[in-house]
Scaffold this motif. Structure first.
Motif, PDB file in Angstrom:
ATOM      1  N   ASN A 539       5.978   7.428 -12.260  1.00  0.00           N
ATOM      2  CA  ASN A 539       4.839   6.690 -11.944  1.00  0.00           C
ATOM      3  C   ASN A 539       3.477   7.465 -12.007  1.00  0.00           C
ATOM      4  OD1 ASN A 539       5.909   4.008 -10.180  1.00  0.00           O
ATOM      5  ND2 ASN A 539       7.018   5.833  -9.698  1.00  0.00           N
ATOM      6  N   ASN A 541      -0.439   6.802 -11.212  1.00  0.00           N
ATOM      7  CA  ASN A 541      -1.529   5.939 -10.546  1.00  0.00           C
ATOM      8  C   ASN A 541      -2.756   6.432 -10.473  1.00  0.00           C
ATOM      9  OD1 ASN A 541       0.869   4.238 -10.083  1.00  0.00           O
ATOM     10  ND2 ASN A 541       1.216   4.910  -7.939  1.00  0.00           N
ATOM     11  N   ASN A 543      -5.699   6.162  -7.919  1.00  0.00           N
ATOM     12  CA  ASN A 543      -5.721   5.590  -6.607  1.00  0.00           C
ATOM     13  C   ASN A 543      -7.244   5.684  -5.899  1.00  0.00           C
ATOM     14  OD1 ASN A 543      -5.082   6.193  -3.431  1.00  0.00           O
ATOM     15  ND2 ASN A 543      -3.843   4.705  -4.118  1.00  0.00           N
ATOM     16  N   ASN A 569      -4.105   1.041  -5.370  1.00  0.00           N
ATOM     17  CA  ASN A 569      -3.939   1.374  -6.669  1.00  0.00           C
ATOM     18  C   ASN A 569      -4.901   0.536  -7.743  1.00  0.00           C
ATOM     19  OD1 ASN A 569      -2.006   3.370  -6.102  1.00  0.00           O
ATOM     20  ND2 ASN A 569      -0.404   2.216  -6.314  1.00  0.00           N
ATOM     21  N   THR A 606      -3.116  -2.997  -7.282  1.00  0.00           N
ATOM     22  CA  THR A 606      -1.815  -3.414  -6.485  1.00  0.00           C
ATOM     23  C   THR A 606      -1.466  -2.379  -5.451  1.00  0.00           C
ATOM     24  OG1 THR A 606      -0.502  -1.911  -8.016  1.00  0.00           O
ATOM     25  CG2 THR A 606      -0.955  -4.369  -8.654  1.00  0.00           C
ATOM     26  N   ASP A 607      -0.532  -2.607  -4.793  1.00  0.00           N
ATOM     27  CA  ASP A 607       0.153  -1.761  -3.893  1.00  0.00           C
ATOM     28  C   ASP A 607      -0.785  -1.329  -2.607  1.00  0.00           C
ATOM     29  OD1 ASP A 607       2.000  -0.471  -2.607  1.00  0.00           O
ATOM     30  OD2 ASP A 607       1.983   1.532  -3.928  1.00  0.00           O
ATOM     31  N   LYS A 609      -2.083  -0.134   0.743  1.00  0.00           N
ATOM     32  CA  LYS A 609      -1.439   0.306   1.764  1.00  0.00           C
ATOM     33  C   LYS A 609      -2.466   0.807   2.837  1.00  0.00           C
ATOM     34  CE  LYS A 609      -0.068   3.702  -0.788  1.00  0.00           C
ATOM     35  NZ  LYS A 609      -0.316   3.181  -2.079  1.00  0.00           N
ATOM     36  N   LYS A 636       3.464   2.111   5.145  1.00  0.00           N
ATOM     37  CA  LYS A 636       4.564   1.919   4.336  1.00  0.00           C
ATOM     38  C   LYS A 636       5.341   3.425   4.078  1.00  0.00           C
ATOM     39  CE  LYS A 636       5.184   0.671  -0.875  1.00  0.00           C
ATOM     40  NZ  LYS A 636       4.869   0.423  -1.923  1.00  0.00           N
TER      41      LYS A 636
END
Length: 650
Positions: A539, A541, A543, A569, A606-607, A609, A636
Motif C-alpha cells: 500500500n 497512501n 494521507n 486517504n 477513501t478509508d 478514520k 479502526k
C-alpha cells in the motif's frame, strides 16, 4: 370532581404566571418647568424619586440644560436671560448618579420670548485657555442609553472666518458600532455637509509608533489636550483609519473671538462592548479657516459603565495585541467625586497593581486637582500629590487640597467636585498572556473607603502559525514507513489552556499481512494435487490528517494535550502480488509449476478514520521550537500509531 380540576387549574396558572418575568415598561420622566418674566427664565426640573443602591453613597441627579440659543448650564435650577425675541426649544438631559434605575427621559419645551427689555449678559464664555476648541459629555456611556456631547469652538483669528468641524466616532478597533448619532443641534448657522474626505487614507505611513490598547493600532498622538496641527490630510487619514463614522459641519462668517456650541445626542448601541473598564474615544477636528490646513484636534475619552458612578477606575488596556505591547505603556485612570456636604482636604487612593506590570516604570500622566508632587523626606505645607509604591499597591495621596462637596452650599458646578489620577506603566520583562483585574479604595479625609469597579486588562487571542514534521510509527503494520509535514494554528502564546488545529500530509508505505491458502485440486488425469496461493499486498497512501486538540502548558517548557483526529486517504494505491504453486501430490514434496500474478488499484478520498490522540511536547512550550510525541488511537483496528515530531511556532 369538577371542583378538584378547577382547583388544580388555578394552582397551575398561578405557578406559570409566577415564573414569568415581566419586563418593566414604565419609563421614568423628568419634566421641564420654568417661570418666565419677559426674557428672564428660571428653569426648574420635576424629577422622579431616586432609587438608592444598597451600600452606595447617597444618590443624586446631575443636569445638562440646553437653553435653545446655543448656551447651556449644568446647574440644577439655572436662570437664563434671552438676548433676542423668538421661540426657543429648551432641553434637559438628566443623569442619575448612584441610582438603581434608568435616567429619566425628558421632552423639549418651547420658550416664547417677546420682550427683551432686560439686558442679557450670558454670552458664551471664551475657551481661549483650551486653545479655542473642546469636547465634553454629560455622562459616560451605558449600553442602550442616550448621552449628549458638546463641541465648542472659538474663532481665535483676528478676522471673520469660514470654518469646518469634524466629529469622528465608532472606533475601528471594536467589531460593532458603539454609538448611533440620533440628532445634532446648531445655533450659529452651521450646516451639515457630505463629502469623500478620505481619499488619502491609505497613503498614511504605517511606520508611526503605536500604543498597546488597540487591535488595529493606535497612533501615539492621543490629543488629550487640544493641539494645533498643520497637515490636515494626514490628520483626516489617521482619523479615518481609527473611526468608521464622521459628522461634518461647515460654518460661515464667524466673527473674531466668537464662541459657539454644537450639541450632539448619541444613543449607545445594545451591542456596545460590555467591558465596564474599557475606554472609548471620539475625535473632534476644528478647521478655523477652510482656505488653510491649520487645524485643531481634541480627543474625548469615555469609560463604558453600567451605572453612573463618579468613583470608578478604567484602563485603555482592554484589548491589547500581545505581540506589540512589550515596550508600550498602559494607561490607568481613577476618577472620584466628593459627595459630602463640605470640602475634602485629603484624598487617598489605594490602587491595586497587577504583578505583570513593572512598578519601576510608573509615571503620573495627569491629575486633578492640579498640584506638584510632594517633596521626599519633607513635610509639605502646600498642596501636593504624594505617591507611595508598595509590593502590590500604589498609594496616591492628595494633601492640603480643597475639593468642594457636591452637597456643599453655594456649589453649583458639579464638575468642580470631581478629580482624577491618570498614570501609566510598562510590562515586566517576563509577563504572561493573562487577564488582570485591579481596583481602588478611595478615602476622603477620615471617611470610610469607597471601593471602585474592577479595571481589567486583557489580550486579543492573536494567531500563531506553526510548522511541524516527523515520523509516524505503526507497530501493527509490516514494513511501515510514514513521514509527514504539516501546519498548525492556535492562539498566540497562550498562558495555560488553549486550542490548536492542524493539517498534516503524510506519505505512508506499508504491506498488508501475507496470506497463504492451500487447496486440493483435481488434475487432468484425475490425480489430486496441492495448490498453494501466497498473496502479498503493498500500500502507498497519501494521507490527510486533521487533529483538533486542547492543550495545556504546564510551564514554559512542557505542554500536554488531548483531542480528536480525522484521517482520510487523499490517494491510495494498492498492489496485490500472488504466487500460485502446484505440487505433484497432495503434499509439498515435488513442485510442478509456479505462476505469479499482479493486480493494482488506485482510489481517491477513501478509508475515512477517526480517533483520539494524546500529546506531549518538550521545548519552547508557548512560542518557538519544541519536540513532541503523540499517541493516536484510531477506532479502526490495527491503525493505532505513535507520532514523533519537531514543531516551531511563530
Amino acid at each position: 370532581m369538577k371542583i378538584f380540576l378547577s382547583f388544580l387549574l388555578l394552582l397551575f396558572s398561578s405557578f406559570c404566571f409566577s415564573q414569568i418575568k415581566v419586563k418593566d415598561t414604565i419609563t421614568r420622566r423628568a419634566i421641564i418647568g420654568y417661570i418666565q418674566n419677559g426674557n428672564q427664565v428660571n428653569f426648574k426640573p420635576e424629577t422622579p424619586p431616586l432609587i438608592p443602591i444598597a451600600g452606595a453613597p447617597k444618590p443624586s441627579y446631575s443636569y445638562l440644560w440646553e437653553m435653545g440659543d446655543g448656551t447651556y448650564s449644568k446647574e440644577a435650577e439655572p436662570k437664563h436671560t434671552y438676548k433676542n425675541k423668538g421661540t426657543y426649544n429648551a432641553r434637559l438631559a438628566v443623569t442619575n448618579n448612584y441610582d438603581n434605575g434608568k435616567p429619566p427621559a425628558t421632552r423639549p419645551k418651547k420658550v416664547v420670548v417677546n420682550d427683551v427689555s432686560t439686558p442679557a449678559n450670558n454670552t458664551i464664555a471664551s475657551i481661549a485657555d483650551q486653545n479655542g476648541f473642546t469636547l465634553q459629555k454629560n455622562c459616560d456611556p451605558i449600553p442602550d442609553q442616550e448621552m449628549v456631547v458638546i463641541l465648542s469652538y472659538q474663532n481665535l483669528e483676528n478676522y471673520v472666518s469660514n470654518g469646518k468641524l469634524y466629529l469622528f466616532y465608532n472606533e475601528n478597533q471594536f467589531k460593532n458600532n458603539n454609538f448611533e448619532l440620533v440628532d445634532f443641534r446648531t445655533h450659529a448657522g452651521e450646516k451639515e455637509v457630505k463629502e469623500n474626505t478620505f481619499a488619502v487614507a491609505n497613503e498614511v505611513n504605517d511606520t508611526h509608533s503605536y500604543l498597546a490598547s488597540t487591535e488595529g493600532y493606535k497612533p501615539i498622538k492621543k490629543y488629550k489636550n487640544t493641539t494645533t496641527e498643520e497637515d490636515l490630510e494626514l490628520t483626516l487619514a489617521e482619523a479615518k483609519k481609527e473611526y468608521r463614522n464622521v459628522s461634518i459641519l461647515e460654518m460661515d462668517d464667524t466673527n473674531p473671538n466668537d464662541t459657539h456650541n454644537v450639541f450632539y445626542t448619541f444613543k449607545t448601541t445594545p451591542e456596545m462592548i460590555k467591558d465596564t473598564s474599557a475606554t472609548v474615544t471620539m475625535r473632534g477636528i476644528y478647521v478655523p479657516n477652510r482656505s488653510y490646513k491649520n487645524h485643531k484636534v481634541k480627543n474625548l475619552e469615555m469609560e463604558i459603565v453600567t451605572s453612573h458612578d463618579p468613583n470608578k477606575m478604567g484602563s485603555n488596556g482592554s484589548f491589547m495585541n500581545y505581540r506589540l505591547v512589550r515596550f508600550k505603556r498602559v494607561n490607568f485612570k481613577t476618577r472620584f467625586q466628593n459627595n459630602g456636604e463640605g470640602p475634602a482636604r485629603m484624598i487617598r487612593l489605594e490602587t491595586d497593581i497587577p504583578d505583570m506590570f513593572d512598578k519601576k516604570t510608573f509615571q503620573i500622566e495627569d491629575m486633578y486637582p492640579k498640584c506638584p508632587i510632594c517633596p521626599k523626606e519633607e513635610v509639605s505645607t502646600t498642596s501636593c500629590l504624594d505617591t507611595i509604591i508598595k509590593q502590590k499597591q500604589i498609594f496616591f495621596t492628595f494633601k492640603n487640597i480643597y475639593l468642594p462637596g457636591s452637597e456643599q452650599k453655594n456649589v453649583k458646578e458639579k464638575d468642580s467636585t470631581k478629580g482624577f489620577v491618570k498614570y501609566s506603566m510598562k510590562f515586566n520583562k517576563d509577563f504572561h498572556k493573562v487577564k488582570t483585574k485591579s481596583r481602588t479604595a478611595i478615602i476622603f479625609d477620615k471617611n470610610e473607603p469607597i471601593i471602585t469597579n474592577y479595571a481589567t486588562t486583557r489580550f486579543l487571542p492573536g494567531i500563531s502559525i506553526g510548522v511541524k514534521a516527523g515520523y509516524n510509527y505503526y507497530p501493527s503494520l509490516d514494513k511501515s514507513t510514514n513521514y509527514f509535514v504539516g501546519a498548525t494554528i492556535s492562539p498566540f502564546k497562550s498562558y495555560r489552556f488553549y486550542w490548536q488545529a492542524e493539517l498534516v500530509n503524510s506519505l505512508h508505505n506499508f504491506d498488508s499481512a501475507t496470506t497463504i491458502t492451500d487447496e486440493i485440486i483435481n488434475g487432468a488425469n484425475g490425480v489430486r494435487r496441492l495448490q498453494r496461493t501466497t498473496s502479498t499486498t503493498s500500500n502507498t497512501n497519501i494521507n490527510n490528517e486533521i487533529p483538533v486538540l486542547i492543550r495545556y502548558n504546564i510551564n514554559n517548557f512542557i505542554g500536554i494535550g488531548a483531542g480528536i483526529q480525522a484521517n482520510i486517504n487523499a490517494s491510495a494505491k494498492q498492489e496485490q502480488n500472488s504466487k500460485i504453486e502446484l505440487f505433484e501430490t497432495q503434499k509439498e514434496n515435488f513442485l510442478l509449476s509456479t505462476k505469479e500474478e499482479s493486480v493494482s488499484a488506485n482510489k481517491t478520498f477513501t478509508d475515512f478514520k477517526t480517533g483520539f490522540l494524546f500529546d506531549l511536547t518538550i521545548g519552547a512550550a508557548r512560542i518557538g521550537p519544541s519536540l513532541g510525541a503523540r499517541y493516536v488511537m484510531n477506532f479502526k483496528e490495527n491503525f493505532n500509531y505513535f507520532q514523533f515530531y519537531g514543531i516551531w511556532k511563530f
